[in-house]
Design a protein around this motif. Structure first.
Motif, PDB file in Angstrom:
ATOM      1  N   MET A   1       0.817  -1.208   0.000  1.00 14.71           N
ATOM      2  CA  MET A   1       0.000   0.000   0.000  1.00 14.71           C
ATOM      3  C   MET A   1       0.853   1.261   0.000  1.00 14.71           C
ATOM      4  O   MET A   1       0.478   2.278  -0.586  1.00 14.71           O
ATOM      5  CB  MET A   1      -0.939  -0.024   1.203  1.00 14.71           C
ATOM      6  N   VAL A   2       2.016   1.214   0.650  1.00 10.84           N
ATOM      7  CA  VAL A   2       2.941   2.352   0.617  1.00 10.84           C
ATOM      8  C   VAL A   2       3.365   2.638  -0.815  1.00 10.84           C
ATOM      9  O   VAL A   2       3.336   3.786  -1.285  1.00 10.84           O
ATOM     10  CB  VAL A   2       4.171   2.087   1.502  1.00 10.84           C
ATOM     11  N   MET A   3       3.768   1.594  -1.531  1.00 11.06           N
ATOM     12  CA  MET A   3       4.241   1.791  -2.899  1.00 11.06           C
ATOM     13  C   MET A   3       3.108   2.164  -3.846  1.00 11.06           C
ATOM     14  O   MET A   3       3.314   2.888  -4.828  1.00 11.06           O
ATOM     15  CB  MET A   3       4.982   0.538  -3.375  1.00 11.06           C
ATOM     16  N   ASP A   4       1.895   1.689  -3.555  1.00 13.61           N
ATOM     17  CA  ASP A   4       0.763   2.030  -4.409  1.00 13.61           C
ATOM     18  C   ASP A   4       0.425   3.513  -4.356  1.00 13.61           C
ATOM     19  O   ASP A   4      -0.258   4.032  -5.241  1.00 13.61           O
ATOM     20  CB  ASP A   4      -0.467   1.212  -3.998  1.00 13.61           C
ATOM     21  N   LEU A   5       0.874   4.188  -3.302  1.00 12.44           N
ATOM     22  CA  LEU A   5       0.640   5.638  -3.222  1.00 12.44           C
ATOM     23  C   LEU A   5       1.436   6.396  -4.275  1.00 12.44           C
ATOM     24  O   LEU A   5       1.057   7.501  -4.668  1.00 12.44           O
ATOM     25  CB  LEU A   5       1.026   6.156  -1.829  1.00 12.44           C
ATOM     26  N   PHE A   6       2.549   5.805  -4.737  1.00 16.40           N
ATOM     27  CA  PHE A   6       3.449   6.495  -5.674  1.00 16.40           C
ATOM     28  C   PHE A   6       3.837   5.537  -6.805  1.00 16.40           C
ATOM     29  O   PHE A   6       4.974   5.080  -6.885  1.00 16.40           O
ATOM     30  CB  PHE A   6       4.704   6.989  -4.937  1.00 16.40           C
ATOM     31  N   PRO A   7       2.909   5.205  -7.700  1.00 13.03           N
ATOM     32  CA  PRO A   7       3.187   4.216  -8.743  1.00 13.03           C
ATOM     33  C   PRO A   7       4.311   4.614  -9.693  1.00 13.03           C
ATOM     34  O   PRO A   7       4.952   3.746 -10.286  1.00 13.03           O
ATOM     35  CB  PRO A   7       1.844   4.094  -9.480  1.00 13.03           C
ATOM     36  N   ALA A   8       4.574   5.914  -9.857  1.00 14.74           N
ATOM     37  CA  ALA A   8       5.659   6.348 -10.741  1.00 14.74           C
ATOM     38  C   ALA A   8       6.999   6.383 -10.031  1.00 14.74           C
ATOM     39  O   ALA A   8       8.036   6.546 -10.674  1.00 14.74           O
ATOM     40  CB  ALA A   8       5.351   7.732 -11.319  1.00 14.74           C
ATOM     41  N   ARG A   9       6.985   6.227  -8.706  1.00 16.96           N
ATOM     42  CA  ARG A   9       8.216   6.293  -7.901  1.00 16.96           C
ATOM     43  C   ARG A   9       8.272   5.107  -6.948  1.00 16.96           C
ATOM     44  O   ARG A   9       8.498   5.260  -5.755  1.00 16.96           O
ATOM     45  CB  ARG A   9       8.257   7.597  -7.102  1.00 16.96           C
ATOM     46  N   LEU A  10       8.082   3.901  -7.487  1.00 13.29           N
ATOM     47  CA  LEU A  10       8.056   2.718  -6.641  1.00 13.29           C
ATOM     48  C   LEU A  10       9.376   2.531  -5.894  1.00 13.29           C
ATOM     49  O   LEU A  10       9.396   2.211  -4.703  1.00 13.29           O
ATOM     50  CB  LEU A  10       7.774   1.472  -7.491  1.00 13.29           C
ATOM     51  N   GLY A  11      10.490   2.710  -6.605  1.00 11.56           N
ATOM     52  CA  GLY A  11      11.790   2.505  -5.982  1.00 11.56           C
ATOM     53  C   GLY A  11      12.057   3.522  -4.894  1.00 11.56           C
ATOM     54  O   GLY A  11      12.524   3.173  -3.799  1.00 11.56           O
ATOM     55  N   MET A  12      11.755   4.796  -5.151  1.00 14.37           N
ATOM     56  CA  MET A  12      11.992   5.839  -4.154  1.00 14.37           C
ATOM     57  C   MET A  12      11.113   5.621  -2.927  1.00 14.37           C
ATOM     58  O   MET A  12      11.570   5.787  -1.786  1.00 14.37           O
ATOM     59  CB  MET A  12      11.735   7.212  -4.767  1.00 14.37           C
ATOM     60  N   ALA A  13       9.850   5.248  -3.145  1.00 15.58           N
ATOM     61  CA  ALA A  13       8.957   4.986  -2.016  1.00 15.58           C
ATOM     62  C   ALA A  13       9.473   3.818  -1.180  1.00 15.58           C
ATOM     63  O   ALA A  13       9.443   3.861   0.057  1.00 15.58           O
ATOM     64  CB  ALA A  13       7.549   4.693  -2.518  1.00 15.58           C
ATOM     65  N   SER A  14       9.968   2.777  -1.849  1.00 15.10           N
ATOM     66  CA  SER A  14      10.527   1.632  -1.128  1.00 15.10           C
ATOM     67  C   SER A  14      11.764   2.041  -0.331  1.00 15.10           C
ATOM     68  O   SER A  14      11.965   1.603   0.810  1.00 15.10           O
ATOM     69  CB  SER A  14      10.877   0.518  -2.123  1.00 15.10           C
ATOM     70  N   SER A  15      12.605   2.895  -0.935  1.00 12.21           N
ATOM     71  CA  SER A  15      13.799   3.381  -0.241  1.00 12.21           C
ATOM     72  C   SER A  15      13.441   4.127   1.032  1.00 12.21           C
ATOM     73  O   SER A  15      13.993   3.872   2.106  1.00 12.21           O
ATOM     74  CB  SER A  15      14.596   4.318  -1.154  1.00 12.21           C
ATOM     75  N   LEU A  16      12.513   5.073   0.914  1.00 11.72           N
ATOM     76  CA  LEU A  16      12.167   5.900   2.065  1.00 11.72           C
ATOM     77  C   LEU A  16      11.449   5.087   3.136  1.00 11.72           C
ATOM     78  O   LEU A  16      11.639   5.319   4.330  1.00 11.72           O
ATOM     79  CB  LEU A  16      11.319   7.079   1.613  1.00 11.72           C
ATOM     80  N   GLN A  17      10.639   4.134   2.720  1.00 13.04           N
ATOM     81  CA  GLN A  17       9.998   3.265   3.694  1.00 13.04           C
ATOM     82  C   GLN A  17      11.043   2.475   4.480  1.00 13.04           C
ATOM     83  O   GLN A  17      10.980   2.366   5.710  1.00 13.04           O
ATOM     84  CB  GLN A  17       9.025   2.307   3.003  1.00 13.04           C
ATOM     85  N   GLY A  18      12.026   1.918   3.766  1.00 10.97           N
ATOM     86  CA  GLY A  18      13.087   1.171   4.429  1.00 10.97           C
ATOM     87  C   GLY A  18      13.929   2.050   5.340  1.00 10.97           C
ATOM     88  O   GLY A  18      14.339   1.615   6.428  1.00 10.97           O
ATOM     89  N   PHE A  19      14.165   3.291   4.918  1.00  6.61           N
ATOM     90  CA  PHE A  19      14.972   4.195   5.734  1.00  6.61           C
ATOM     91  C   PHE A  19      14.262   4.540   7.038  1.00  6.61           C
ATOM     92  O   PHE A  19      14.874   4.532   8.120  1.00  6.61           O
ATOM     93  CB  PHE A  19      15.276   5.473   4.952  1.00  6.61           C
ATOM     94  N   VAL A  20      12.974   4.856   6.957  1.00  2.00           N
ATOM     95  CA  VAL A  20      12.227   5.192   8.164  1.00  2.00           C
ATOM     96  C   VAL A  20      12.203   4.012   9.127  1.00  2.00           C
ATOM     97  O   VAL A  20      12.373   4.163  10.343  1.00  2.00           O
ATOM     98  CB  VAL A  20      10.796   5.642   7.801  1.00  2.00           C
ATOM     99  N   ALA A  21      12.000   2.805   8.578  1.00  2.93           N
ATOM    100  CA  ALA A  21      11.961   1.614   9.425  1.00  2.93           C
ATOM    101  C   ALA A  21      13.309   1.361  10.086  1.00  2.93           C
ATOM    102  O   ALA A  21      13.384   1.074  11.291  1.00  2.93           O
ATOM    103  CB  ALA A  21      11.540   0.406   8.600  1.00  2.93           C
TER     104      ALA A  21
END
Length: 409
Positions: free
Chosen positions: A342-362
């Motif tokens: 669901m995090v990545m679905d918020l930004f379909p054009a920036r899947l990699g960046m969203a995954s990066s930032l999610q991992g960083f926050v965690a």
């Protein structure tokens, strides 16, 4: 609360082989980092003697690794959005293998620290880019099923790594551990070259320039729903992680376990994670993601609340202290594949960046818990249990707020 599934890209590359094979490959990429942390821990004393160094310098080999991991976690995904998934995975594996050779041939603690920092900077590529690959390839239910299988494989690494590292160190020596850490990414690189497709078409890549990159980071970081979802899965992980972080005190001092009995905690945690991941895969496409997340939180919070109530009024026993951790791990593992997607679905054009930032926050939250919170609350089982419940409540509150904000939008 509803969250519409994202349709698969019409021009997406399709995976033709069995799904479990892709899950095993992506899980191997994701577990390379955690495996490299745990595998060399049994050799700490041997390395200290051989390099004529001290415990403080040896601790820097671990903190340097984690620092490099956290910093580069911000950039792996953005790079893959611009240059493609395969290039970043290949570059990460190649760099990790070279850094492992540096570690294996080190004759000074400074060289070993540098090698470990480079290992940390490169090992997160597989974890971050792998999540983007899942969303590139599959629609919502299939992506959830694959994420669950990856989590299932992922649960094995923390248990296997110290065992493998301990045997290698005992039989051959500490340098052989790093030679093994050079061999594994080399084999993965060869396997990825042969089997891993490029899942991001050229026309859908983002420009690698300061302006677009800054706008991409700003768009994600300024989105309240991103932070709410990220915290909803990242913080509850610490409900069980805090017991692992304080294992010597929690198990040895409070429960009277001998070091040879510590494996019971890891067995409970890993069993819960693998059980939740398996159930999540079975639920994929059968019940709504939101309902599955609600079930996961209900299990996690119920186990955490019972754990806290029990230990505030009744003396802890090994069974009463460890069984709730398995249940909490199960609940977290049941909800997290859905939240990640669901995090990545918020930004379909920036899947990699969203995954990066999610991992960083965690990873940042894990670091804060490890460095500040765990030492402050490990004095009793009661305080550990109460803190664990608090982590679960924070995640659940963020999930509720996300739902309200989504309905409003």
């Amino acid at each position: 609360m509803t969250h519409p599934p994202v349709s698969p890209r019409p021009d997406a590359i399709h995976w033709q082989s069995p799904l479990w094979l892709l899950a095993a490959l992506l899980a191997s990429l994701a577990t390379l980092g955690p495996f490299a942390i745990d595998a060399y821990l049994p050799a700490f004393e041997g390395i200290t003697r051989d390099l004529a160094t001290g415990p403080v310098q040896m601790q820097q080999t671990l903190s340097g690794y984690l620092l490099g991991f956290s910093v580069m976690m911000l950039f792996h995904g953005a790079l893959s959005d611009s240059f493609g998934r395969r290039r970043i995975v290949f570059g990460g594996l190649f760099t990790f293998a070279l850094a492992s050779v540096v570690c294996a041939t080190s004759t000074h603690i400074g060289t070993l620290i540098v090698g470990r920092v480079i290992q940390g900077m490169s090992c997160g590529a597989g974890m971050v880019v792998g999540r983007a690959i899942v969303r590139d390839l599959f629609s919502a239910s299939d992506a959830q099923r694959l994420m669950s299988q990856i989590t299932l494989f992922f649960g094995v690494a923390p248990a296997v790594a110290p065992i493998v590292g301990g045997w290698v160190f005992t039989l051959i020596g500490w340098r052989a551990i790093f030679w093994l850490l050079a061999l594994i990414p080399t084999l993965l690189l060869l396997l990825c070259c042969k089997t891993l497709p490029e899942t991001l078409p050229v026309e859908q890549r983002q420009p690698f320039a300061p302006g677009p990159l800054a706008r991409g980071y700003l768009d994600i970081l300024s989105a309240p729903r991103f932070f709410l979802l990220t915290i909803a899965s990242g913080i509850p992980f610490n409900a069980t992680f805090i017991f692992v972080l304080t294992a010597p005190t929690f198990l040895g001092h409070h429960l009277g376990f001998s070091p040879t009995q510590f494996f019971w905690l890891f067995l409970a945690t890993i069993s819960g994670i693998m059980g939740g991941a398996w159930t999540s895969g079975r639920f994929a496409g059968k019940i709504a993601r939101e309902r599955q997340i609600g079930i996961g939180f209900a299990i996690l919070l119920a186990a955490a609340a019972l754990n806290a109530l029990w230990h505030f009024f009744i003396k802890p026993t090994p069974l009463s202290a460890i069984l709730p951790i398995a249940a909490m791990s199960y609940g977290w593992s049941l909800l997290t594949p859905c939240v990640t997607l669901m995090v990545m679905d918020l930004f379909p054009a920036r899947l990699g960046m969203a995954s990066s930032l999610q991992g960083f926050v965690a990873s940042l939250s894990n670091a804060v818990v490890a460095g500040l919170i765990a030492p402050a609350v490990m004095g009793s089982v009661e305080s550990l249990a109460a803190t664990s419940l608090l982590f679960g409540l924070i995640g659940w509150i963020c999930w509720i707020l996300y739902g309200r904000l989504t309905r409003r939008l």
